[in-house]
Design an enzyme around this catalytic site. Structure first.
Site, PDB file in Angstrom:
ATOM      1  N   LYS A 103       0.860  -1.192   0.000  1.00  0.00           N
ATOM      2  CA  LYS A 103       0.000   0.000   0.000  1.00  0.00           C
ATOM      3  C   LYS A 103       0.885   1.227   0.000  1.00  0.00           C
ATOM      4  O   LYS A 103       1.964   1.227   0.604  1.00  0.00           O
ATOM      5  CB  LYS A 103      -0.880   0.017   1.250  1.00  0.00           C
ATOM      6  CG  LYS A 103      -2.111   0.866   1.095  1.00  0.00           C
ATOM      7  CD  LYS A 103      -3.183   0.109   0.346  1.00  0.00           C
ATOM      8  CE  LYS A 103      -4.476   0.859   0.251  1.00  0.00           C
ATOM      9  NZ  LYS A 103      -5.593  -0.031  -0.108  1.00  0.00           N
ATOM     10  N   GLY A 225     -18.092   7.708  -1.992  1.00  0.00           N
ATOM     11  CA  GLY A 225     -17.007   7.879  -2.971  1.00  0.00           C
ATOM     12  C   GLY A 225     -17.124   6.785  -4.010  1.00  0.00           C
ATOM     13  O   GLY A 225     -18.213   6.292  -4.297  1.00  0.00           O
ATOM     14  N   ASN A 226     -15.984   6.379  -4.560  1.00  0.00           N
ATOM     15  CA  ASN A 226     -16.012   5.333  -5.589  1.00  0.00           C
ATOM     16  C   ASN A 226     -16.686   4.061  -5.064  1.00  0.00           C
ATOM     17  O   ASN A 226     -17.637   3.550  -5.654  1.00  0.00           O
ATOM     18  CB  ASN A 226     -14.577   5.042  -6.057  1.00  0.00           C
ATOM     19  CG  ASN A 226     -14.503   3.790  -6.901  1.00  0.00           C
ATOM     20  OD1 ASN A 226     -14.505   2.675  -6.385  1.00  0.00           O
ATOM     21  ND2 ASN A 226     -14.500   3.949  -8.202  1.00  0.00           N
TER      22      ASN A 226
HETATM   23  P1  NAD Z   1     -12.938   7.816  -2.424  1.00  0.00           P
HETATM   24  O1  NAD Z   1     -11.904   8.843  -2.192  1.00  0.00           O
HETATM   25  O2  NAD Z   1     -13.484   7.616  -3.779  1.00  0.00           O
HETATM   26  O3  NAD Z   1     -14.169   8.044  -1.448  1.00  0.00           O
HETATM   27  C1  NAD Z   1     -14.072   8.209  -0.061  1.00  0.00           C
HETATM   28  C2  NAD Z   1     -15.375   8.846   0.401  1.00  0.00           C
HETATM   29  O4  NAD Z   1     -15.376   8.913   1.829  1.00  0.00           O
HETATM   30  C3  NAD Z   1     -15.572  10.280  -0.091  1.00  0.00           C
HETATM   31  O5  NAD Z   1     -16.909  10.431  -0.528  1.00  0.00           O
HETATM   32  C4  NAD Z   1     -15.322  11.134   1.147  1.00  0.00           C
HETATM   33  O6  NAD Z   1     -16.049  12.340   1.138  1.00  0.00           O
HETATM   34  C5  NAD Z   1     -15.837  10.193   2.220  1.00  0.00           C
HETATM   35  N1  NAD Z   1     -15.317  10.509   3.553  1.00  0.00           N
HETATM   36  C6  NAD Z   1     -14.067  10.865   3.925  1.00  0.00           C
HETATM   37  N2  NAD Z   1     -14.030  11.088   5.248  1.00  0.00           N
HETATM   38  C7  NAD Z   1     -15.280  10.842   5.707  1.00  0.00           C
HETATM   39  C8  NAD Z   1     -15.878  10.879   6.989  1.00  0.00           C
HETATM   40  N3  NAD Z   1     -15.184  11.214   8.068  1.00  0.00           N
HETATM   41  N4  NAD Z   1     -17.185  10.566   7.082  1.00  0.00           N
HETATM   42  C9  NAD Z   1     -17.915  10.230   5.987  1.00  0.00           C
HETATM   43  N5  NAD Z   1     -17.392  10.163   4.771  1.00  0.00           N
HETATM   44  C10 NAD Z   1     -16.105  10.478   4.628  1.00  0.00           C
HETATM   45  O7  NAD Z   1     -12.304   6.453  -1.856  1.00  0.00           O
HETATM   46  P2  NAD Z   1     -12.737   4.972  -2.197  1.00  0.00           P
HETATM   47  O8  NAD Z   1     -11.818   4.453  -3.231  1.00  0.00           O
HETATM   48  O9  NAD Z   1     -14.195   4.914  -2.384  1.00  0.00           O
HETATM   49  O10 NAD Z   1     -12.323   4.222  -0.836  1.00  0.00           O
HETATM   50  C11 NAD Z   1     -13.191   4.163   0.294  1.00  0.00           C
HETATM   51  C12 NAD Z   1     -12.737   3.042   1.211  1.00  0.00           C
HETATM   52  O11 NAD Z   1     -12.750   1.805   0.491  1.00  0.00           O
HETATM   53  C13 NAD Z   1     -11.316   3.169   1.754  1.00  0.00           C
HETATM   54  O12 NAD Z   1     -11.241   2.596   3.040  1.00  0.00           O
HETATM   55  C14 NAD Z   1     -10.499   2.328   0.788  1.00  0.00           C
HETATM   56  O13 NAD Z   1      -9.270   1.887   1.334  1.00  0.00           O
HETATM   57  C15 NAD Z   1     -11.473   1.189   0.569  1.00  0.00           C
HETATM   58  N6  NAD Z   1     -11.234   0.413  -0.639  1.00  0.00           N
HETATM   59  C16 NAD Z   1     -11.167   1.000  -1.864  1.00  0.00           C
HETATM   60  C17 NAD Z   1     -10.977   0.206  -2.992  1.00  0.00           C
HETATM   61  C18 NAD Z   1     -10.988   0.804  -4.380  1.00  0.00           C
HETATM   62  O14 NAD Z   1     -10.976   0.020  -5.341  1.00  0.00           O
HETATM   63  N7  NAD Z   1     -11.038   2.092  -4.555  1.00  0.00           N
HETATM   64  C19 NAD Z   1     -10.826  -1.167  -2.864  1.00  0.00           C
HETATM   65  C20 NAD Z   1     -10.910  -1.751  -1.606  1.00  0.00           C
HETATM   66  C21 NAD Z   1     -11.117  -0.946  -0.498  1.00  0.00           C
END
Ligand code: NAD
Length: 415
Positions: A103, A225-226
């Site tokens: 990571k 988010g995503n």
């Molecule tokens: P992202 O940046 O697209 O979205 C994150 C979202 O969380 C945003 O909408 C942001 O506004 C919100 N956020 C941040 N702080 C917050 C809070 N205190 N309260 C409420 N919302 C809050 O990121 P992502 O890629 O969607 O990742 C989200 C989670 O999923 C992370 O833990 C990441 O490690 C995990 N994850 C992501 C992937 C991937 O393929 N992108 C894969 C596995 C796990």
């Protein structure tokens, strides 16, 4: 704030009770093999030079190359990156992928940079990491604050570095060094939606196992988010009812209607708060809101000893990495709240990253239908293996997933 790396170490230690594992081997799995710390100078638009602190943690590569995302966030720190890399090792093992865990992260708020500054920082990070990554060494991907466009810049910068240093990496291998790329740069169809989609596959399997009907279940999602958005959209399509969502601006509750409209509203205003027809709530209120299923999809340590006693959901699907502290886990277990752990629930992203890597290495282009079909197969297998382990050892799903992963990795440790 809870230290996510210590939380990981506490949780992995629990597996010792169930597996006949040499304590020295378990000790190896508790630590990253290598952590790279970088200080990256970037020229800002106003002519000043700013130094950004960045990391890449390579947890272990006993099952295959290190694999894991890159996070751009102001709260990135060494302990967080170490924990996230360790969870990747376990996740890849649970998902049956030939990868270890890695990571990366940069301490930055990407929203505060111009597009040009963001591109310079992304390229500089990839260039600095070039000696440590590669298709058979370490394969990064997107995470919080990064996306396909950033992976595209990084792939391009890595290609330039390979050329200038005359490294022996073929062009398809350059593409296979990053996943989550734009589709026209060798990215896989279906990768953007994959983590959310994989989570919904797991949820549907769970509902089937528990013999409950999708239509009856109300879901609250933290973090649109995503991951959160595609989970919400696909869960809605599968018949579940999304009753509240949030982002860093706060939460909304009410009739959310079409999630496409909500997503457009968020794109235009940068937040979910203020969406017509909804009431604003705080993220704390959201977590303890009235629902059947709670889906944390933002950051670590949001379900704590303080709010765990008040959570109304009967099921928690951890789409974020590390959202529940070990203390909260114990409270939830006592309250008979079923927690589907991150290393199972959100494995869809790395699974389709694996498909992308395969497509790059074999010069193939899979249809979206094939990607989704293969993803479903992998997620079902992972779910079934964790469920069987849970039944066999009479443990909760997180302990089961850790037992399964540690057992697989420990057998491959080479000293
Ligand atoms: P992202 O940046 O697209 O979205 C994150 C979202 O969380 C945003 O909408 C942001 O506004 C919100 N956020 C941040 N702080 C917050 C809070 N205190 N309260 C409420 N919302 C809050 O990121 P992502 O890629 O969607 O990742 C989200 C989670 O999923 C992370 O833990 C990441 O490690 C995990 N994850 C992501 C992937 C991937 O393929 N992108 C894969 C596995 C796990």
């Amino acid at each position: 704030m809870d230290n996510p790396f210590l939380n990981f170490q506490k949780t992995i230690q629990k597996t010792a009770k169930y597996l006949k594992i040499n304590p020295d081997i378990l000790e190896i799995l508790k630590w990253p093999q290598r952590v790279i710390e970088l200080n990256i100078p970037v020229k800002m638009d106003d002519g000043t030079i700013k130094l950004f602190k960045a990391f890449r943690s390579q947890h272990n590569n006993f099952l295959g190359p290190y694999k894991g995302g890159i996070r751009f966030h102001p709260q990135v720190c060494l302990e967080e990156v170490r924990a996230l890399s360790a969870w990747m090792s376990l996740k890849c093992a649970v998902a049956g992928l030939p990868y270890g865990g890695g990571k990366g992260g940069i301490i930055v708020d990407p929203k505060k940079l111009s597009q040009v500054e963001l591109e310079r920082l992304s390229r500089a990070y990839a260039k600095a990491l070039a000696p440590f990554i590669g298709p058979y060494t370490d394969v990064p991907a997107p995470d919080v604050g990064t996306d396909a466009k950033i992976m595209g810049w990084m792939t391009d910068a890595y290609a330039a570095e390979v050329k200038s240093k005359k490294l022996k990496v073929k062009s398809n291998e350059i593409l296979a060094t990053f996943t989550g790329k734009p589709v026209d740069m060798g990215g896989s169809l279906g990768r953007t939606e994959a983590t959310g989609r994989g989570g919904v596959f797991v949820l549907v399997e769970l509902a089937r196992k528990l013999k409950i009907k999708n239509e009856k279940l109300k879901i609250i999602i933290q973090g649109l988010g995503n991951v959160g958005f595609y989970f919400a959209k696909l869960a809605q399509e599968a018949g579940f009812k999304i009753v509240a969502v949030s982002d860093s601006s706060g939460g909304i509750i009410g009739d959310l209607g079409s999630l496409g409209n909500l997503s457009r509203f968020k794109r235009e205003t940068g937040r979910v708060v203020g969406y017509p027809g909804t009431k604003t709530i705080t993220n704390e209120e959201l977590l303890i809101g009235d629902c059947d299923i709670l889906v944390p999809a933002a950051l670590e340590n949001v379900i704590t000893a303080e709010n765990a006693p008040k959570i109304k959901a009967k099921i928690i699907i951890e789409m974020a990495n590390g959202p529940t502290t070990p203390e909260a886990d114990e409270i939830l277990a006592k309250r008979k709240i079923l927690v589907v752990p991150d290393i199972l629930a959100n494995a869809g992203g790395v699974t389709v990253s694996y498909f992308e890597w395969l497509q790059n290495l074999k010069n193939q282009k899979w249809t979206e239908e094939r990607v989704n079909r293969e993803l479903k197969k992998k997620m079902r297998q992972a779910f079934e293996s964790v469920w069987e382990t849970k039944e066999k050892f009479k443990v909760d799903l997180r302990t089961a997933a850790y037992i399964l992963a540690v057992d697989k990795i420990a057998k491959k440790v080479v000293v």
